[in-house]
Scaffold this active site. Structure first.
Site, mmCIF file in Angstrom:
data_model
loop_
_atom_site.group_PDB
_atom_site.id
_atom_site.type_symbol
_atom_site.label_atom_id
_atom_site.label_comp_id
_atom_site.label_asym_id
_atom_site.label_seq_id
_atom_site.Cartn_x
_atom_site.Cartn_y
_atom_site.Cartn_z
ATOM 1 N N CYS A 110 1.039 -1.633 0.236
ATOM 2 C CA CYS A 110 -0.034 -0.253 0.204
ATOM 3 C C CYS A 110 1.088 1.436 -0.267
ATOM 4 C CB CYS A 110 -0.654 -0.107 0.941
ATOM 5 S SG CYS A 110 -2.553 1.564 0.973
ATOM 6 N N HIS A 145 -4.089 -5.386 0.565
ATOM 7 C CA HIS A 145 -2.674 -5.932 1.614
ATOM 8 C C HIS A 145 -3.171 -7.161 2.205
ATOM 9 C CE1 HIS A 145 -2.617 -2.109 3.770
ATOM 10 N NE2 HIS A 145 -3.797 -1.428 3.745
ATOM 11 N N GLU A 151 -2.009 -9.226 4.759
ATOM 12 C CA GLU A 151 -2.116 -9.811 5.613
ATOM 13 C C GLU A 151 -3.305 -10.610 5.581
ATOM 14 O OE1 GLU A 151 -2.066 -5.263 5.891
ATOM 15 O OE2 GLU A 151 -1.471 -7.192 4.264
ATOM 16 N N SER A 173 0.636 -14.239 38.285
ATOM 17 C CA SER A 173 -0.070 -13.918 38.337
ATOM 18 C C SER A 173 -1.341 -14.960 37.674
ATOM 19 C CB SER A 173 -1.003 -12.718 37.074
ATOM 20 O OG SER A 173 -0.243 -13.725 35.731
ATOM 21 N N GLY A 174 -0.606 -15.724 37.305
ATOM 22 C CA GLY A 174 -1.383 -17.214 37.111
ATOM 23 C C GLY A 174 -1.916 -16.904 35.730
ATOM 24 N N GLY A 175 -1.918 -16.104 34.931
ATOM 25 C CA GLY A 175 -2.375 -16.193 33.879
ATOM 26 C C GLY A 175 -1.117 -17.434 32.434
ATOM 27 N N VAL A 176 -1.483 -16.746 31.276
ATOM 28 C CA VAL A 176 -0.536 -18.224 30.074
ATOM 29 C C VAL A 176 1.037 -16.243 29.963
ATOM 30 C CG1 VAL A 176 -0.387 -18.002 28.151
ATOM 31 C CG2 VAL A 176 -2.181 -18.080 28.985
ATOM 32 N N SER A 192 3.346 -15.131 32.389
ATOM 33 C CA SER A 192 3.642 -14.769 33.750
ATOM 34 C C SER A 192 3.814 -16.945 33.326
ATOM 35 C CB SER A 192 3.007 -13.897 34.612
ATOM 36 O OG SER A 192 2.401 -15.273 35.036
ATOM 37 N N SER A 193 3.121 -17.670 33.152
ATOM 38 C CA SER A 193 3.665 -18.983 33.214
ATOM 39 C C SER A 193 4.260 -19.342 32.830
ATOM 40 C CB SER A 193 2.153 -19.498 33.557
ATOM 41 O OG SER A 193 1.438 -19.339 34.745
#
Length: 507
Positions: free
Chosen positions: A77, A165, A167, A219-222, A224-225
């Site tokens: 573009c 585009h 993508e 944190s228990g999240g994806v 940080s784990s």
């Protein structure tokens, strides 16, 4: 040496999407502002110029010497228009609307860029200017009914420009075009996989950290784990994880997540700081003031816990690539990372060096790496959960009683979503405690109690979201169980607002 593609960002809303598509083809790429790109090293196999909100005809339009690279170049573009204009061609305002679906009516045979792209392939246009004339050294390789120069090649070179585009999914063969550019034109080997990332990252972490100790806030999240497991595989017991219970987690979440971390072999310490957080939140109603209070107390609690580990040199963080990209402005480049990641933006007094194993990955890539690391689906499939937790799902002042009520209602909601199979179909869900009382009837008595609002949305990255169309029967079951079992609630409503104009969280 990891081969890579450089994507030079001219400010397009689609730049991150280009990078995601390149990564999906197992080719590593990096986004850099057009005016702040690194020196090209031997690992760089090609360069992609993004689109832009600017017109190439504007005086302050982004400028770059595209002939300096001596590498394959694909201009998308604005990138295509810029190369044409600055080579002696002419770019003018479009006379017909060039936004939306179009079809390639002409495709040059034997063009490496357009290999295996069928006649009448659908493409997505999104531009206000168009290339009216190209220089003699350029040749048209694709056209639509309205756009003569839909794609071009600079003769005798590996430099291409396209005015559509590839993508976006609306360009039905866009992935094929990008693969043609990456593999056939740039010579990329498509060897960037979760396994290769894990191998190189662990080796890099060992070299960087050595025998030093690292402290990381879980944190228990994806994010940080996955960061924790990578660091653990690299440095073992020298990683010290801290999981703080701020009293604003979901029901039983602290115990459940802490147990899952220990089963993963992580060296993790749980810190119960419920009373400390809730006492600091007493009397605060303003959402931003809640966030600041939680952030301040978290830093104090985390710092206290970190000081109990002797000779810590590094702070581990789950920063991911979109956080890095968003901190670097096209108009004013900066290498500063946003300050609100997993551990809340720790202050200088902690004097720790930062290590971020995931800062080259998008969210979906983090999940794929986590799967390759054999992290369980309970953590990898976990919905995003706000850092301030239930504090911003309790509108108004926070009290221990309100937290308990919301935890009970939320637990019923989550259990029904999981048992019905809807948990994995929505991107994020949660219950909200409203500062509203309404009249109800229970048995022979009138009640005057509070309202719980249920929220469930579908999204890819949280930037936009649409409300999830949960079945009426499911909503009826959830509402009935909450009202019958959670004392203090006599009404349940469902939020059918999309983002924008609403946000996912209520505060």
């Amino acid at each position: 040496m990891q081969e890579k593609i450089l994507i030079l960002d001219f400010g397009s809303q689609y730049t991150q999407l280009i990078a995601r598509r390149v990564r999906e083809l197992n080719v590593y790429c990096e986004i850099h502002p057009y005016n702040h790109f690194p020196e090209v090293d031997p690992a760089v196999k090609g360069i992609i110029f993004s689109g832009s909100p600017y017109s190439v005809r504007q005086k302050d339009a982004p400028q770059i010497d595209f002939r300096q690279f001596h590498l394959p170049v694909l201009g998308v573009c604005y990138g295509a228009q810029y190369m044409a204009q600055h080579s002696g061609g002419e770019v003018i305002p479009s006379t017909t609307r060039e936004y939306g679906r179009a079809n390639l009516q002409y495709i040059q045979e034997n063009s490496p860029l357009l290999k295996e792209i069928p006649p009448h392939s659908q493409v997505w246009m999104s531009h206000g200017d168009t290339i009216a004339e190209i220089p003699d050294e350029f040749e048209v390789i694709a056209s639509t009914d309205n756009v003569k120069v839909a794609a071009y090649q600079i003769k005798g070179s590996k430099t291409y420009g396209i005015q559509f585009h590839p993508e976006v999914t609306h360009s039905t063969d866009g992935k094929q075009l990008l693969e043609n550019f990456l593999v056939d034109i740039c010579g990329c080997r498509q060897n960037w996989t979760p396994d290769s990332f894990i191998e190189t990252t662990i080796a890099s972490l060992r070299e960087k950290i050595g025998n030093d100790k690292v402290v990381l806030g879980l944190s228990g999240g994806v994010d940080s784990s996955v960061a924790a497991v990578l660091l653990h595989q690299a440095i073992g017991k020298n990683l010290h994880c801290i999981f703080v219970d701020n009293g604003l987690l979901r029901k039983n979440e602290f115990e459940q997540v802490l147990d899952s971390y220990k089963h993963m072999g992580l060296n993790v310490r749980g810190v119960n700081a419920k009373d400390r957080f809730l006492s600091q939140l007493a009397g605060i109603k303003d959402p931003e003031q809640k966030r600041k209070a939680i952030g301040r107390v978290f830093i104090e609690v985390f710092d206290d816990a970190a000081h109990e580990v002797q000779d810590v040199k590094w702070l581990g963080q789950g920063t991911i690539y979109p956080d890095v990209i968003e901190s670097v402005s096209v108009k004013g480049p900066s290498a500063t990372i946003k300050s609100h990641h997993n551990v809340g933006g720790l202050p200088d007094f902690m004097k720790l060096k930062v290590v971020e194993p995931l800062n080259t990955l998008f969210k979906d890539e983090v999940r794929r790496v986590g799967k390759a690391l054999e992290i369980g689906p309970v953590i990898l499939g976990r919905h995003p959960f706000p850092g301030p937790g239930l504090a911003i799902r309790i509108l108004g002042e926070i009290t221990p009683e309100k937290v308990t009520i919301l935890q009970e209602a939320d637990a019923i909601y989550m259990n029904h979503l999981k048992s019905s199979g809807w948990y994995d179909k929505v991107w994020q869900a949660g219950a909200i405690y409203l500062p509203v009382q309404s009249v109800g009837v229970m048995g022979d008595e009138r009640t005057y109690e509070n309202v719980i609002c249920l929220r469930a949305v579908g999204s890819v990255d949280g930037m936009t979201a649409d409300w999830s169309h949960l079945p009426y029967e499911l909503l009826a079951k959830i509402s009935n169980e909450i009202i019958n079992n959670v004392k203090g609630i006599n009404r349940v409503v469902y939020d059918i607002s999309s983002k924008p104009p609403a946000t996912i969280e209520w505060e």
